[in-house]
Scaffold this active site. Structure first.
Site, PDB file in Angstrom:
ATOM      1  N   GLY A 173      -0.155  -2.593  -7.167  1.00 32.83           N
ATOM      2  CA  GLY A 173       0.893  -3.298  -6.445  1.00 32.83           C
ATOM      3  C   GLY A 173       2.084  -3.544  -7.335  1.00 32.83           C
ATOM      4  O   GLY A 173       1.982  -3.428  -8.567  1.00 32.83           O
ATOM      5  N   CYS A 206      -5.062  -0.678 -11.596  1.00 31.81           N
ATOM      6  CA  CYS A 206      -3.723  -1.052 -12.036  1.00 31.81           C
ATOM      7  C   CYS A 206      -3.477  -2.555 -11.835  1.00 31.81           C
ATOM      8  O   CYS A 206      -4.099  -3.354 -12.520  1.00 31.81           O
ATOM      9  CB  CYS A 206      -2.696  -0.170 -11.323  1.00 31.81           C
ATOM     10  SG  CYS A 206      -1.100  -0.230 -12.130  1.00 31.81           S
ATOM     11  N   TYR A 207      -2.648  -2.961 -10.875  1.00 30.12           N
ATOM     12  CA  TYR A 207      -2.484  -4.404 -10.641  1.00 30.12           C
ATOM     13  C   TYR A 207      -3.840  -5.051 -10.374  1.00 30.12           C
ATOM     14  O   TYR A 207      -4.101  -6.179 -10.804  1.00 30.12           O
ATOM     15  CB  TYR A 207      -1.544  -4.653  -9.455  1.00 30.12           C
ATOM     16  CG  TYR A 207      -1.296  -6.128  -9.176  1.00 30.12           C
ATOM     17  CD1 TYR A 207      -0.340  -6.824  -9.876  1.00 30.12           C
ATOM     18  CD2 TYR A 207      -2.068  -6.816  -8.229  1.00 30.12           C
ATOM     19  CE1 TYR A 207      -0.128  -8.183  -9.655  1.00 30.12           C
ATOM     20  CE2 TYR A 207      -1.865  -8.168  -7.987  1.00 30.12           C
ATOM     21  CZ  TYR A 207      -0.889  -8.848  -8.706  1.00 30.12           C
ATOM     22  OH  TYR A 207      -0.688 -10.181  -8.484  1.00 30.12           O
ATOM     23  N   HIS A 220      -4.138   5.272 -11.860  1.00 37.23           N
ATOM     24  CA  HIS A 220      -4.394   5.461 -10.420  1.00 37.23           C
ATOM     25  C   HIS A 220      -5.295   6.674 -10.192  1.00 37.23           C
ATOM     26  O   HIS A 220      -4.805   7.805 -10.142  1.00 37.23           O
ATOM     27  CB  HIS A 220      -3.070   5.654  -9.664  1.00 37.23           C
ATOM     28  CG  HIS A 220      -2.276   4.406  -9.557  1.00 37.23           C
ATOM     29  ND1 HIS A 220      -2.421   3.515  -8.511  1.00 37.23           N
ATOM     30  CD2 HIS A 220      -1.357   3.870 -10.382  1.00 37.23           C
ATOM     31  CE1 HIS A 220      -1.606   2.491  -8.687  1.00 37.23           C
ATOM     32  NE2 HIS A 220      -0.939   2.681  -9.827  1.00 37.23           N
ATOM     33  N   GLU A 234      -6.580   7.616  -7.521  1.00 34.56           N
ATOM     34  CA  GLU A 234      -6.461   8.154  -6.160  1.00 34.56           C
ATOM     35  C   GLU A 234      -5.400   9.235  -6.022  1.00 34.56           C
ATOM     36  O   GLU A 234      -5.366   9.944  -5.025  1.00 34.56           O
ATOM     37  CB  GLU A 234      -6.184   7.018  -5.150  1.00 34.56           C
ATOM     38  CG  GLU A 234      -4.906   6.232  -5.360  1.00 34.56           C
ATOM     39  CD  GLU A 234      -5.041   5.121  -6.402  1.00 34.56           C
ATOM     40  OE1 GLU A 234      -6.012   5.148  -7.177  1.00 34.56           O
ATOM     41  OE2 GLU A 234      -4.176   4.244  -6.444  1.00 34.56           O
ATOM     42  N   ASP A 281      -2.254  14.679  17.911  1.00 37.90           N
ATOM     43  CA  ASP A 281      -2.729  13.297  17.951  1.00 37.90           C
ATOM     44  C   ASP A 281      -2.906  12.786  19.367  1.00 37.90           C
ATOM     45  O   ASP A 281      -3.966  12.279  19.735  1.00 37.90           O
ATOM     46  CB  ASP A 281      -1.757  12.371  17.202  1.00 37.90           C
ATOM     47  CG  ASP A 281      -1.409  12.905  15.832  1.00 37.90           C
ATOM     48  OD1 ASP A 281      -2.167  13.761  15.349  1.00 37.90           O
ATOM     49  OD2 ASP A 281      -0.387  12.491  15.272  1.00 37.90           O
TER      50      ASP A 281
END
Ligand code: XMP
Length: 524
Positions: A59, A86-87, A181, A183, A238
């Site tokens: 964040g 991270c944060y 990170h 991800e 969608d």
């Protein structure tokens, strides 16, 4: 979907732009997870959600600042594994008795670190199974602050030149915390860390598309009861998948409304209506509302204003048709997860608003319709998988995404009917070229855009002063990030020649080689 039949992982969001990628990595592991902004995660919420593991996202805030976001302290006393990113790492250290030092950005003396870094191991951990085969791993760092003292119980398992506490863990409590990170794409083996984490947390990978379909159908029936639903059909993947899923759940209680807002591609309205009527037996209203939309968009050039007008009119139009369908109490939409995340602002959740998507944000009270959004937790490729699960024709499933606001956002600046005509033709030639060269399925999305600029050219012996057009083609997995497609020069040359020869009104063509980020896929 909050079904207790599955093991559930909770991601607490502190506003990182890439939090949704954590969810994506977990779904690839067949792990059911939900992202919730930190503001809404209370003790009661945790009791209700009953997570089997928790991930604290990154964040933009600084834990050294007063009032910076925190999860409830009970996250750490539930005896479930926790992974801080991270944060998330910093908040974890701060709350568990460690110390974080501010970097330059938050007014401290430490160094910030953004970009590629290499981590080397300092100790063995089951979190790192499959890592460090070659001695070091590339990771993506993006932090201003850093952990200065570890919380009691924590040890260091990996270190990088600027992040001595790059990988830390308290093995006894199954708490893990990393500064980078895992991800993102730039941490190439990041998925393996998530795999190890969920394995350590005891997840069995029980979240499959088949299970999703059954649950979604049950949930739709539960929500809708014997009431009627109208579904906005765009002909894209969608809304088609949403309509077929809902039809499977409630049959003829569903009526589809296909709105032609005058911003569709060449022949699109006819093709969509035909495709749907030929393949399905779902009641379908074809609403030609192009005059209304184009009238209100006349003279508007601001991207957000255009989006908001289209969003508002969609709702008005639905309301009009809903009023004609007796007993309609629900509006179904094919809203996807990235739409939800990119539209959340700090007041609702922590990440910054990039674009107002026309199909999210809820319905105004006055409309009196409730929303059914059965794809709200899914990424695009998951929707395609669900479509295959539902037996939709390959031609539906393979279609490139087309945005709800249609050609409006491919016509930057003011929209005119002339420009739309030119754009439709250019787009049709471009897509025809892509299909002829067998490239359609390799590309996530390809389209032409008409630029708000005219340039001088020469054709035959005459001077031209016509519009410039931009071509875009990107590869992507989920629309969240994208790379431009590397067409070869023969293809480009042939396509540009065809567009200029076949489309009156265009005398210059550009190819957009911007990736996302920093660009977005659409122009507006
Ligand atoms: P951007 O331009 O944000 O687009 O990189 C990401 C993906 O979303 C599609 N898109 C939309 N889809 N309503 C939609 O249904 C919208 O308002 C909207 N805006 C963008 C875009 O085509 C791409 O696939």
């Amino acid at each position: 979907m909050t079904d207790q039949a599955h093991d559930r992982l909770l991601i607490i969001d502190f506003g990182s732009q890439v939090t949704q990628l954590i969810a994506r990595r977990l779904r690839e592991l067949n792990v059911y997870c939900e992202i919730h902004p930190f503001q809404s995660v209370t003790d009661a919420f945790l009791d209700d959600f009953n997570p089997k593991a928790v991930i604290l996202s990154g964040g933009p805030a600084s834990v050294v600042h007063e009032g910076s976001p925190r999860p409830p302290a009970s996250v750490f006393t539930r005896s479930v594994p926790v992974l801080g990113i991270c944060y998330g790492q910093q908040v974890m250290m701060q709350m568990l008795g460690g110390r974080v030092e501010g970097g330059k950005i938050s007014g401290g003396g430490g160094t910030a670190e953004f970009g590629r870094a290499y981590v080397i191991p300092t100790s063995q951990s089951p979190l790192l199974d499959g890592w460090f085969d070659t001695g070091r791993e590339q990771v993506w760092m993006s932090h201003g602050d850093h952990v200065a003292d570890l919380a009691p119980g924590f040890e260091v398992f990996g270190t990088s030149p600027n992040a001595p506490f790059a990988i830390t863990a308290d093995p006894a409590r199954n708490f893990f915390a990393v500064q980078f990170h895992p991800e993102v794409h730039h941490t190439p083996k990041g998925a393996k860390l998530y795999e190890n984490f969920v394995r350590l947390a005891g997840f069995t990978g029980d979240w499959t598309m088949n299970a999703y379909r059954d649950e979604a159908i049950r949930k739709i029936r539960e929500t809708v009861g014997d009431k009627k639903v109208i579904c906005g059909l765009s002909g894209g993947v969608d809304s088609s998948v949403a309509a077929v899923l809902i039809h499977e759940a409630i049959g003829d209680q569903l009526t589809c409304v296909f709105v032609d807002h005058g911003l569709l591609r060449l022949n699109e309205a006819d093709e969509v209506v035909k495709m749907f009527r030929d393949n399905y037996n779902i009641p379908l209203i074809h609403a030609d509302e192009s005059e209304l939309f184009l009238g209100e968009l006349d003279g508007q050039s601001d991207p957000e204003t255009k989006r908001k007008i289209i969003g508002r009119l969609f709702i008005d139009v639905f309301q009009k048709y809903a009023n004609e369908i007796e007993g309609a109490e629900f509006l179904a939409q094919g809203t996807l997860y990235p739409d939800v995340i990119e539209s959340v602002s700090f007041s609702g959740g922590p990440s910054v608003t990039i674009k107002s998507h026309h199909n999210v944000g809820g319905l105004p009270e006055k409309m009196g319709l409730k929303l059914v959004e059965p794809l709200r937790e899914l990424f695009k490729d998951e929707v395609r998988a669900l479509g295959r699960e539902l037996g939709l024709p390959a031609s539906f499933i393979g279609r490139h995404p087309f945005p709800g606001p249609g050609l409006a956002i491919r016509c930057p600046g003011e929209i005119t009917r002339d420009k739309l005509e030119i754009l439709r033709l250019a787009d049709a030639v471009y897509i025809d070229q892509i299909r002829k060269h067998g490239l359609y399925d390799e590309i996530w999305q390809a389209f032409a855009a008409i630029l708000p600029v005219r340039t001088v050219g020469v054709m035959g012996d005459g001077r031209t002063y016509d519009y410039a057009c931009a071509l875009r083609a990107v590869t992507s997995v989920d629309g969240m990030t994208a790379d431009y497609y590397p067409f070869d020069h023969d293809f480009m040359g042939e396509t540009v020649t065809r567009i200029i020869n076949e489309v009156p009104g265009i005398n210059r063509v550009f190819y957009d080689v911007t990736s996302k980020p920093p660009g977005t896929i659409e122009m507006e």
